[in-house]
Design a protein around this motif. Sequence first.
Motif, PDB file in Angstrom:
ATOM      1  N   ARG A 186      -2.149  -7.330  -6.153  1.00  0.00           N
ATOM      2  CA  ARG A 186      -1.278  -7.633  -4.033  1.00  0.00           C
ATOM      3  C   ARG A 186      -1.234  -8.234  -3.251  1.00  0.00           C
ATOM      4  O   ARG A 186      -3.011  -8.108  -2.869  1.00  0.00           O
ATOM      5  CB  ARG A 186      -1.381  -5.703  -3.636  1.00  0.00           C
ATOM      6  CG  ARG A 186       0.167  -4.937  -4.399  1.00  0.00           C
ATOM      7  CD  ARG A 186      -0.013  -3.577  -3.629  1.00  0.00           C
ATOM      8  NE  ARG A 186       1.172  -2.945  -3.769  1.00  0.00           N
ATOM      9  CZ  ARG A 186       1.207  -1.923  -5.043  1.00  0.00           C
ATOM     10  NH1 ARG A 186      -0.311  -2.088  -5.501  1.00  0.00           N
ATOM     11  NH2 ARG A 186       1.491  -1.692  -5.710  1.00  0.00           N
TER      12      ARG A 186
ATOM     13  N   HIS B 231      -5.611  -7.095  -3.012  1.00  0.00           N
ATOM     14  CA  HIS B 231      -6.143  -5.718  -3.073  1.00  0.00           C
ATOM     15  C   HIS B 231      -5.914  -5.235  -4.732  1.00  0.00           C
ATOM     16  O   HIS B 231      -4.568  -5.873  -5.108  1.00  0.00           O
ATOM     17  CB  HIS B 231      -5.556  -4.486  -2.801  1.00  0.00           C
ATOM     18  CG  HIS B 231      -6.593  -3.256  -3.082  1.00  0.00           C
ATOM     19  ND1 HIS B 231      -7.962  -2.969  -2.969  1.00  0.00           N
ATOM     20  CD2 HIS B 231      -5.899  -2.192  -4.214  1.00  0.00           C
ATOM     21  CE1 HIS B 231      -8.557  -1.824  -3.859  1.00  0.00           C
ATOM     22  NE2 HIS B 231      -6.916  -1.180  -4.398  1.00  0.00           N
TER      23      HIS B 231
ATOM     24  N   PHE C  91      -2.206  -4.075 -14.460  1.00  0.00           N
ATOM     25  CA  PHE C  91      -3.428  -4.052 -13.368  1.00  0.00           C
ATOM     26  C   PHE C  91      -2.337  -5.060 -12.425  1.00  0.00           C
ATOM     27  O   PHE C  91      -1.748  -5.910 -12.535  1.00  0.00           O
ATOM     28  CB  PHE C  91      -4.170  -4.751 -13.987  1.00  0.00           C
ATOM     29  CG  PHE C  91      -5.240  -4.143 -14.638  1.00  0.00           C
ATOM     30  CD1 PHE C  91      -5.867  -3.749 -13.801  1.00  0.00           C
ATOM     31  CD2 PHE C  91      -5.188  -3.783 -15.742  1.00  0.00           C
ATOM     32  CE1 PHE C  91      -7.330  -2.834 -13.879  1.00  0.00           C
ATOM     33  CE2 PHE C  91      -5.854  -3.256 -16.658  1.00  0.00           C
ATOM     34  CZ  PHE C  91      -7.048  -2.713 -15.905  1.00  0.00           C
ATOM     35  N   THR C  92      -1.613  -4.737 -11.135  1.00  0.00           N
ATOM     36  CA  THR C  92      -1.280  -5.213 -10.158  1.00  0.00           C
ATOM     37  C   THR C  92      -1.989  -5.569  -9.291  1.00  0.00           C
ATOM     38  O   THR C  92      -2.885  -4.448  -8.057  1.00  0.00           O
ATOM     39  CB  THR C  92      -0.042  -4.095  -9.464  1.00  0.00           C
ATOM     40  OG1 THR C  92       0.542  -2.971 -10.506  1.00  0.00           O
ATOM     41  CG2 THR C  92       0.971  -4.693  -8.098  1.00  0.00           C
TER      42      THR C  92
ATOM     43  N   ASP D  16      -4.931  -2.591  -7.959  1.00  0.00           N
ATOM     44  CA  ASP D  16      -4.576  -1.282  -8.600  1.00  0.00           C
ATOM     45  C   ASP D  16      -4.097  -1.272  -9.638  1.00  0.00           C
ATOM     46  O   ASP D  16      -4.061  -2.072 -10.495  1.00  0.00           O
ATOM     47  CB  ASP D  16      -3.644  -0.750  -7.948  1.00  0.00           C
ATOM     48  CG  ASP D  16      -3.520  -0.819  -6.133  1.00  0.00           C
ATOM     49  OD1 ASP D  16      -4.816   0.023  -6.092  1.00  0.00           O
ATOM     50  OD2 ASP D  16      -2.424  -0.883  -5.274  1.00  0.00           O
TER      51      ASP D  16
ATOM     52  N   ARG E 102     -11.673  -7.686  -8.436  1.00  0.00           N
ATOM     53  CA  ARG E 102     -11.818  -6.954  -7.187  1.00  0.00           C
ATOM     54  C   ARG E 102     -11.651  -7.723  -6.342  1.00  0.00           C
ATOM     55  O   ARG E 102     -11.617  -7.747  -5.090  1.00  0.00           O
ATOM     56  CB  ARG E 102     -11.727  -5.255  -7.317  1.00  0.00           C
ATOM     57  CG  ARG E 102     -11.797  -4.515  -6.362  1.00  0.00           C
ATOM     58  CD  ARG E 102     -11.894  -2.909  -5.751  1.00  0.00           C
ATOM     59  NE  ARG E 102     -10.675  -2.873  -7.019  1.00  0.00           N
ATOM     60  CZ  ARG E 102     -10.096  -1.422  -7.172  1.00  0.00           C
ATOM     61  NH1 ARG E 102     -11.342  -1.009  -6.510  1.00  0.00           N
ATOM     62  NH2 ARG E 102      -9.536  -0.550  -7.212  1.00  0.00           N
TER      63      ARG E 102
ATOM     64  N   GLU F  85     -12.005   5.748 -13.042  1.00  0.00           N
ATOM     65  CA  GLU F  85     -12.447   5.973 -11.247  1.00  0.00           C
ATOM     66  C   GLU F  85     -14.435   5.152 -11.158  1.00  0.00           C
ATOM     67  O   GLU F  85     -14.530   4.219 -10.436  1.00  0.00           O
ATOM     68  CB  GLU F  85     -13.319   7.487 -11.039  1.00  0.00           C
ATOM     69  CG  GLU F  85     -12.131   7.901 -10.592  1.00  0.00           C
ATOM     70  CD  GLU F  85     -12.622   9.426 -10.381  1.00  0.00           C
ATOM     71  OE1 GLU F  85     -14.505   9.616 -10.756  1.00  0.00           O
ATOM     72  OE2 GLU F  85     -12.223  10.363 -10.971  1.00  0.00           O
TER      73      GLU F  85
ATOM     74  N   ARG G 296      -2.897   1.721 -12.878  1.00  0.00           N
ATOM     75  CA  ARG G 296      -2.252   2.239 -13.237  1.00  0.00           C
ATOM     76  C   ARG G 296      -2.206   2.481 -14.389  1.00  0.00           C
ATOM     77  O   ARG G 296      -1.912   1.443 -15.433  1.00  0.00           O
ATOM     78  CB  ARG G 296      -1.131   2.731 -13.254  1.00  0.00           C
ATOM     79  CG  ARG G 296      -0.424   2.827 -11.424  1.00  0.00           C
ATOM     80  CD  ARG G 296       0.925   3.042 -10.944  1.00  0.00           C
ATOM     81  NE  ARG G 296       2.186   1.718 -12.102  1.00  0.00           N
ATOM     82  CZ  ARG G 296       1.925   0.412 -11.548  1.00  0.00           C
ATOM     83  NH1 ARG G 296       1.733   0.242 -10.362  1.00  0.00           N
ATOM     84  NH2 ARG G 296       3.265  -0.408 -12.316  1.00  0.00           N
TER      85      ARG G 296
ATOM     86  N   GLU H 213     -10.036  -8.939  -2.790  1.00  0.00           N
ATOM     87  CA  GLU H 213     -10.167  -8.485  -1.516  1.00  0.00           C
ATOM     88  C   GLU H 213     -10.829  -9.763  -0.786  1.00  0.00           C
ATOM     89  O   GLU H 213     -10.558  -9.354   0.683  1.00  0.00           O
ATOM     90  CB  GLU H 213     -11.377  -7.340  -1.340  1.00  0.00           C
ATOM     91  CG  GLU H 213     -10.545  -6.417  -1.586  1.00  0.00           C
ATOM     92  CD  GLU H 213     -11.890  -4.905  -2.122  1.00  0.00           C
ATOM     93  OE1 GLU H 213     -13.352  -4.936  -1.749  1.00  0.00           O
ATOM     94  OE2 GLU H 213     -11.461  -3.626  -2.414  1.00  0.00           O
TER      95      GLU H 213
ATOM     96  N   THR I 168       2.005  -8.007 -11.520  1.00  0.00           N
ATOM     97  CA  THR I 168       1.368  -7.245 -12.398  1.00  0.00           C
ATOM     98  C   THR I 168       1.345  -7.424 -14.247  1.00  0.00           C
ATOM     99  O   THR I 168       2.509  -8.272 -14.567  1.00  0.00           O
ATOM    100  CB  THR I 168       2.523  -5.975 -12.355  1.00  0.00           C
ATOM    101  OG1 THR I 168       2.956  -6.076 -11.122  1.00  0.00           O
ATOM    102  CG2 THR I 168       1.912  -5.025 -13.559  1.00  0.00           C
TER     103      THR I 168
END
Length: 640
Positions: free
Chosen positions: A624, A608, A621-622, A610, A599, A572, A612, A603, A558
């Motif tokens: 994974r 990915h 920004f995280t 994400d 992103r 969005e 918040r 991928e 993160t």
Amino acid sequence: MDRPTDAGDEPRSSLFDHLPIGAYRSVPGGRMLRANPVLVRFNDYASEAELLAAVHDIEREWYVLPERRQQFSAAMQRDGFVRGFVSEVYRHRTRERVWISENAYTLRDAQGHVLCYEGTVEEVTDRVTAQAALAASEQRLREIANQVPGVVYRQHLGRDGRRRFSFVSEGVRALYGLDPAEVLADGEALRRMNHPADHAAAVAAIEAADDGGRAALAEFRIVRADGSVRWVQHTSSSVHADESGGTRVGVIVDISARQEAERALRDNEARWKLALESTGDGFWDWAIDAGYEVVSPGLLQMYGLEAADHGNRSDALDALTHPEDRGAKLQAREAHLRGETPAYRSEHRMRCRDGSWKWVLTRGLVIERDGAGRPLRMIGTHTDISERHEAETLRRERERNAAAQKAQSAFLSRVSHELRTPLNAIMGFAQLLELEGAGTPRQQDWVHHLIDSSRHLLALVNDLLDLSSAQTGQLPVVLAPLDAVALLRSVWTMHAADAAAAGLSLVDRLPATAWVRADTVRLKQVFSNLVSNAIKYNRPLGRIEFEAAGDGAAQAITVRDTGIGLVPSQIERLFNPFERAGAQNSKIAGTGLGLALSRQLAEAMGGHIDVRSQPGVGSAFTLRLAASPLPAAALTRART
């Protein structure tokens, strides 16, 4: 041994000469001794003497099949007589083939020796031909009848009430479980298998039709020998009557499946309607011949109608159908009414009482027709499929957007490739000017601006190329174990000067290592974009925080800032290409490609990203990625 007798040895017999049919006397060896006038004319001779002189061997000269004479002789030797012995023979002189019936007996002397054969000959060509035609006709009838499902029969009814079958098809085996021979031998065999509860009504229907001179039609049950019960339809009519009685022909077919279907339909109709009501579907019941329609409360409620709005009119629902859909709906229904389709099905729009439109699925089935096949009754349902149509519309829209995005990626890739060549030339010549140091200080400043702008534009072109390659699945990615913590800290080193200039501090909560499976170059691009954004969109004297957490299967890294944050509508759109979440109106430099590319790169590496965010607090920004075991070389260094 046989002793032949000459014609001259016997007195003439007036009866012999005046018989209306042929008469003869012959020896077993085949020579003819006597022939009356009828037999002489039969063989086309003028006199008995001429015939006797011409005939030497009856077996070879008279019988078409010589073995028939042998069979004749064997019967005479065994029984002493033959009766009605039918054979095909030649008229001796003309060789015309005809059929005859012989009656003969053996004449013996006192010692039992065969003296001769005496017999009569009657031409039966017409009878044999008629019998052959009848047999052929019967065979054709049997072949045709055996193709008819069920039983085809012909039955004679005597004046005394006794019944006798003269023909019954092979279908009696499958339907009644009887052999045709059993039925031919017992005129009551089929009647005895009528169900006791149906027997009287079935017999009465057939006899009443006979009395009225019309065809009989009866439906009743039969009980087979194995105890099973079947429904049959019996159709018959009288075709001949005389003083000896009458003849009836008929067909009996198995209608068990139809009867069962009708019974099941009647038994389940109420439950079916109740079940449909509970699912939210509405149903309708159209009495076509009577010209009215009954609809369920659920159907009226579907369109916000009252009972009076429908009024049991058979055209009420058609009037509510959208004009653009009405033609196809009526065409589908008419096709089913004509029997061209197994069921009626139509998707169309219906107008509600408030003026809105609903998409519905209408299904229907004709459940009753008259003898001519004309539909009498039809039932069906209405199902609200508006949500499905909306989902389908959204799906098509997504497909169009995906196609547009693919076309955009292809366009960007092509333009980016076309821009790189002149950009490289511009940068090359600008760097040569910088190295030569030619021109005034002002011109040198222009060269520096030219180089910075070219680098910025080249970086943009490279991002466009990477983004289009990632979107089309053509981005080269080589996954290998690497330490994400070490790589993130090296990226921070590259950006530390920019962070210091903005007065930002780093809070590093990273563990010693965090091994993941990733591509070094692509992961470095992702980290660089996240760190760069955390610096650009932070508040003065803010913080940047690094954290990592793993669960054995994946690692989550993160990057958090203390900037202005984002609202949900911005989040969005955040990962769309060229989307800057309002920053395009600020002095903050950027292209809007960094997060979209990050992103796609995540991928492509099986991971990915994400986000918040909280307005006024900041964003996190995280990333994974799949965790990787510690490589052997790193494990060795850790132990030493």
